[in-house]
Design a protein around this motif. Structure first.
Motif, short mmCIF file in Angstrom:
data_model
loop_
_atom_site.label_atom_id
_atom_site.label_comp_id
_atom_site.label_asym_id
_atom_site.label_seq_id
_atom_site.Cartn_x
_atom_site.Cartn_y
_atom_site.Cartn_z
N ASP A 23 3.32 1.92 -7.81
CA ASP A 23 2.01 2.07 -7.19
C ASP A 23 0.96 1.49 -8.13
O ASP A 23 0.98 1.78 -9.32
CB ASP A 23 1.68 3.55 -6.94
N SER A 42 0.16 1.25 -2.57
CA SER A 42 1.58 1.55 -2.64
C SER A 42 2.41 0.31 -2.35
O SER A 42 2.11 -0.47 -1.46
CB SER A 42 1.93 2.64 -1.65
N GLY A 44 5.59 0.70 -1.65
CA GLY A 44 6.77 1.28 -1.01
C GLY A 44 7.52 0.32 -0.09
O GLY A 44 8.73 0.15 -0.22
#
Ligand code: KG4
Ligand code: ZN
Length: 342
Positions: A23, A42, A44
């Motif tokens: 992050d 993020s 992700g």
């Protein structure tokens, strides 16, 4: 003339940067612990297809977005660099390439204005995250930090330090969630997926081990995923789409989650009693877990759980922790290095 006043140095804003894992984070926090901005970009989705964080991709992405993340944070806070009186940055532990992006950026920003720079231990950030905001926890307290990378219990008597009472001997709690989710054919990160599925499952449907290694306050989670693997049969069947309908995924998720949460709560209860403490701070991504949050109320202590954006990796906790540490004056930090381990 609020704007002019903000322009003066001494407004007390700390600019924090955090890039230890996946992050990219920047935040502005006041000396009093008020979070004025907490921006988290993020990565992700970038790592999802690999089922875990790819260090090289993480570093490159940090480099790509860090400047605009800092700009966003300043904009959210209605501030400029002129309002910042100190820069703080995660020095470690973490992925070295990722950390380097934060450390170099922090050095450049601080040096450009001759500001002091505080190198912060990422874990100190997690441990003191509950000291931010308008209802800060006060030492002495017990902190449980459970994330994808770390799981440990610490005692805080003085906010500038923490003493680790116990830690995981193998997998982190979040890692146990992630690996379990992978075995169940769920997405990454696995914690939120298991959390969601567990709501419709029976936590007593399957019996998973609650390992409590040794006499102390350490954790062990690696046996748990092995046990799940055996329960599922040795075939990693979900990956191939077979048998999907025939497996009680919700019951498995609920039982698996119950085992992790039981292990965390058992150690918390033991530590509270042993240390004679009455306050608990939860932190790390796993603190988002609904069952953990709910059942922590049964500990008989007052429990602080920061909002989720302060539990998962963020820069507000780094700027917040810097309030209690030492900042290095300009230009002494120019040769400061990141450290994968502290
Ligand atoms: O603190 P964090 O964002 O990153 C680090 O690992 O430092 O934590 C991420 C971890 C992942 O393992 C994720 O599966 C877990 O926290 N997690 C959860 C939940 N939300 C995130 N675990 C259980 N239940 C959740 N709701
Ligand atoms: Zn972390």
């Amino acid at each position: 003339m609020a704007h002019g006043l903000r322009g003066a140095r001494g407004d007390g804003l700390i600019l924090g940067l955090e890039t230890s894992c996946d992050d990219t984070c920047a935040a502005l926090v006041t000396r009093e612990g008020v979070v004025r901005a907490n921006v988290i970009a993020s990565q992700g989705l970038l790592h999802e297809r690999y089922g875990g964080v790819v260090p090289e991709i993480a570093s490159r992405q940090h480099l790509e977005v860090i400047d605009s993340v800092v700009d966003d944070a300043l904009e959210h806070a209605g501030a400029t660099l002129a309002d910042v009186e100190q820069v703080a940055v995660t020095r470690g532990p973490g992925l070295i390439g990722a950390l380097l992006v934060g450390v170099s950026t922090a050095k450049a920003l601080a040096a450009s204005r001759g500001l002091p720079l505080a190198p912060v231990d990422h874990l100190h950030g997690h441990v003191t995250a509950s000291m931010l905001g308008d209802d800060p926890i006060e030492p002495p307290y017990l902190a449980l930090v459970a994330s994808g990378g770390h799981t440990f219990l610490a005692r805080v008597d003085d906010p500038s330090e923490y003493r680790v009472l116990g830690e995981t001997l193998d997998d982190a709690a979040g890692e146990a969630f992630d690996k379990g989710a992978r075995l169940l054919g769920l997405g990454y990160p696995g914690g939120p997926e298991i959390d969601r599925l567990a709501r419709d499952g029976d936590p007593s449907a399957f019996e998973f081990p609650r390992s409590q290694p040794g006499e102390g306050l350490d954790f062990s989670f690696s046996g748990l995923k092995t046990s799940l693997l055996y329960t599922l049969g040795t075939e990693p069947f979900f990956a191939h789409g077979a048998k999907k309908g025939s497996v009680p995924v919700a019951d498995l998720a609920a039982s698996y989650q119950r085992a992790i949460v039981d292990a965390l709560l058992a150690r918390l209860a033991q530590a509270l009693e042993r240390e004679g403490l009455e306050r608990v701070a939860l932190g790390g991504g796993v603190a988002a877990n609904r069952e953990l949050r709910e059942r922590a109320g049964e500990l008989g202590a007052r429990v602080w759980v920061p909002p989720i954006e302060l539990c998962t990796d963020n820069a507000a906790m780094i700027a917040g922790a810097a309030r209690f540490g030492r900042a290095i004056p300009y230009p002494e930090y120019l040769d400061l290095d990141a450290a994968a381990r502290l």
